[in-house]
Design a protein around this motif. Sequence first.
Motif, PDB file in Angstrom:
ATOM      1  N   LEU A 266      -2.096   0.092  -3.659  1.00  0.00           N
ATOM      2  CA  LEU A 266      -1.333   1.140  -2.961  1.00  0.00           C
ATOM      3  C   LEU A 266      -0.667   2.056  -3.974  1.00  0.00           C
ATOM      4  O   LEU A 266      -0.468   1.654  -5.133  1.00  0.00           O
ATOM      5  N   PRO A 267      -0.281   3.286  -3.537  1.00  0.00           N
ATOM      6  CA  PRO A 267       0.495   4.130  -4.435  1.00  0.00           C
ATOM      7  C   PRO A 267       1.867   3.489  -4.654  1.00  0.00           C
ATOM      8  O   PRO A 267       2.797   3.684  -3.880  1.00  0.00           O
ATOM      9  N   ALA A 268       1.963   2.648  -5.644  1.00  0.00           N
ATOM     10  CA  ALA A 268       3.175   1.851  -5.915  1.00  0.00           C
ATOM     11  C   ALA A 268       3.159   1.508  -7.395  1.00  0.00           C
ATOM     12  O   ALA A 268       2.085   1.497  -7.997  1.00  0.00           O
ATOM     13  N   GLY A 271       0.692  -0.964  -8.331  1.00  0.00           N
ATOM     14  CA  GLY A 271      -0.330  -0.890  -7.282  1.00  0.00           C
ATOM     15  C   GLY A 271      -0.612  -2.201  -6.581  1.00  0.00           C
ATOM     16  O   GLY A 271      -0.732  -2.241  -5.364  1.00  0.00           O
ATOM     17  N   ALA A 272      -0.719  -3.304  -7.328  1.00  0.00           N
ATOM     18  CA  ALA A 272      -1.160  -4.579  -6.752  1.00  0.00           C
ATOM     19  C   ALA A 272       0.021  -5.331  -6.127  1.00  0.00           C
ATOM     20  O   ALA A 272       1.157  -5.170  -6.544  1.00  0.00           O
ATOM     21  N   PRO A 273      -0.257  -6.166  -5.107  1.00  0.00           N
ATOM     22  CA  PRO A 273       0.823  -6.914  -4.463  1.00  0.00           C
ATOM     23  C   PRO A 273       1.147  -8.220  -5.199  1.00  0.00           C
ATOM     24  O   PRO A 273       0.317  -8.731  -5.953  1.00  0.00           O
ATOM     25  N   ALA A 274       2.346  -8.742  -4.933  1.00  0.00           N
ATOM     26  CA  ALA A 274       2.665 -10.112  -5.361  1.00  0.00           C
ATOM     27  C   ALA A 274       2.254 -11.016  -4.209  1.00  0.00           C
ATOM     28  O   ALA A 274       2.518 -10.695  -3.045  1.00  0.00           O
ATOM     29  N   THR A 285       1.150 -14.492   1.863  1.00  0.00           N
ATOM     30  CA  THR A 285       1.844 -13.228   2.122  1.00  0.00           C
ATOM     31  C   THR A 285       1.690 -12.310   0.929  1.00  0.00           C
ATOM     32  O   THR A 285       1.791 -12.756  -0.220  1.00  0.00           O
ATOM     33  N   ALA A 286       1.442 -11.017   1.223  1.00  0.00           N
ATOM     34  CA  ALA A 286       1.358 -10.010   0.159  1.00  0.00           C
ATOM     35  C   ALA A 286       2.608  -9.135   0.214  1.00  0.00           C
ATOM     36  O   ALA A 286       3.028  -8.715   1.300  1.00  0.00           O
ATOM     37  N   THR A 287       3.216  -8.886  -0.935  1.00  0.00           N
ATOM     38  CA  THR A 287       4.403  -8.025  -0.999  1.00  0.00           C
ATOM     39  C   THR A 287       4.174  -6.930  -2.031  1.00  0.00           C
ATOM     40  O   THR A 287       3.887  -7.220  -3.195  1.00  0.00           O
ATOM     41  N   TYR A 288       4.300  -5.687  -1.584  1.00  0.00           N
ATOM     42  CA  TYR A 288       4.187  -4.535  -2.490  1.00  0.00           C
ATOM     43  C   TYR A 288       5.586  -3.963  -2.706  1.00  0.00           C
ATOM     44  O   TYR A 288       6.324  -3.759  -1.739  1.00  0.00           O
ATOM     45  N   ALA A 289       5.948  -3.671  -3.935  1.00  0.00           N
ATOM     46  CA  ALA A 289       7.187  -2.923  -4.224  1.00  0.00           C
ATOM     47  C   ALA A 289       6.777  -1.463  -4.369  1.00  0.00           C
ATOM     48  O   ALA A 289       5.944  -1.142  -5.218  1.00  0.00           O
ATOM     49  N   VAL A 290       7.326  -0.599  -3.499  1.00  0.00           N
ATOM     50  CA  VAL A 290       6.877   0.797  -3.511  1.00  0.00           C
ATOM     51  C   VAL A 290       8.069   1.735  -3.723  1.00  0.00           C
ATOM     52  O   VAL A 290       9.204   1.414  -3.353  1.00  0.00           O
TER      53      VAL A 290
END
Length: 350
Positions: A266-268, A271-274, A285-290
């Motif tokens: 993602l534009p973050a 980009g990749a989730p934790a 569970t996927a967590t993105y910091a954006v």
Amino acid sequence: MPRAPEFLHSVFMRENPTFRQKDRSTSPAVDVRELQQFYGTYEAVRGVSFTVARGELFALLGTNGAGKTTTLEVMEGYRAPGAGTVRVLGLDPYRDGPQVRRRIGVMLQEGGFFPELTVRETVDCWRGFISGARRTREVLDQVDLAGRAGVRVGQLSGGERRRLDLALAVLNGPELLFLDEPTTGMDPEARRNTWRLVEELRANGTTVVLTTHYLEEAQQLADRVAIMTRGRIAAAGTVADVLSGRGATITFRVPAGLRADDLPALPAPGGAPALTGGDQGVPRTATYAVDRTGPALAALHRWAAGRDVELDGIEVRTASLEDVFLALAEEGGTARAEQTEQAGRKAGIR
Ligand SMILES: Nc1ncnc2c1ncn2[C@@H]1O[C@H](COP(=O)(O)OP(=O)(O)OP(=O)(O)O)[C@@H](O)[C@H]1O
């Protein structure tokens, strides 16, 4: 053409420059500029500036040893500024101590009481020092201690003692109230009652400056906050100002059968989730910091629609004051390292 009272007022102000300098209505309640404070050679406060407007509730936050109490003590007139200037209600709180103290209320971190006196006797005793003090019953009602008036102070709970501290701080009907960690030791109900009381005081025009370790307290009460780390203000403004640009997290359950590689970038930042969970029955569970939720959510929905997968349990959480506080504490050195250092210094010097 000014009307008569305005005209008289303007003539009076022109003819009385000293009074103008101390004009109560126009100067901020508190004006701190480039304050520095030293203990020996240690610089506990390193060039702090802020103002508090009349009627505002301002919260000073920070890690242990950040310099909040020291800053408060200078504002309360207990210490002369090491460098810089401090004005409280337009006056110098150290030099004009007696004048300032008549108009402010102070609730220290630890009040000293005589344990043998009852609550009522304690308030009566303090009333003796104050001209025009409010009535004992009225003040005890206000802090919800009227039912404990006959109890010895030594038998009060920690939360009740804090409320007695508060009663003494508002006994003179102050224009400006300093509260140093007012709800420490209180249970959640007493804390909420104290918040209500502080909100009432502010609604009646009292300016309030408080320090607190409870970030939800600041989030709930404060018009503006300043977060101190290591003697400096690291962030200041309304809670919305402090949170703005601090980003958010987007979390969802990873659809069954998908591998980490299948998830979108993602534009973050990064980009990749934790990824968390995924074993012992805990859903993965996927967590993105954006930085910005709009473009990130749009990209996520495009990806989900393209794959025909559900984004179960999706949650978007904007940064809280606690997130910002912890990030700032880490930037200024980890909070833990700082506390250890403070503890050592306090033990050695105090
Ligand atoms: N009397 C003193 N002598 C020496 N050092 C002191 C003294 N008072 C405070 N300090 C030090 O000055 C720094 C700032 O202390 P201060 O009490 O103002 O911080 P604080 O932000 O109010 O912390 P807390 O949240 O723990 O109350 C700390 O490093 C503390 O150890």
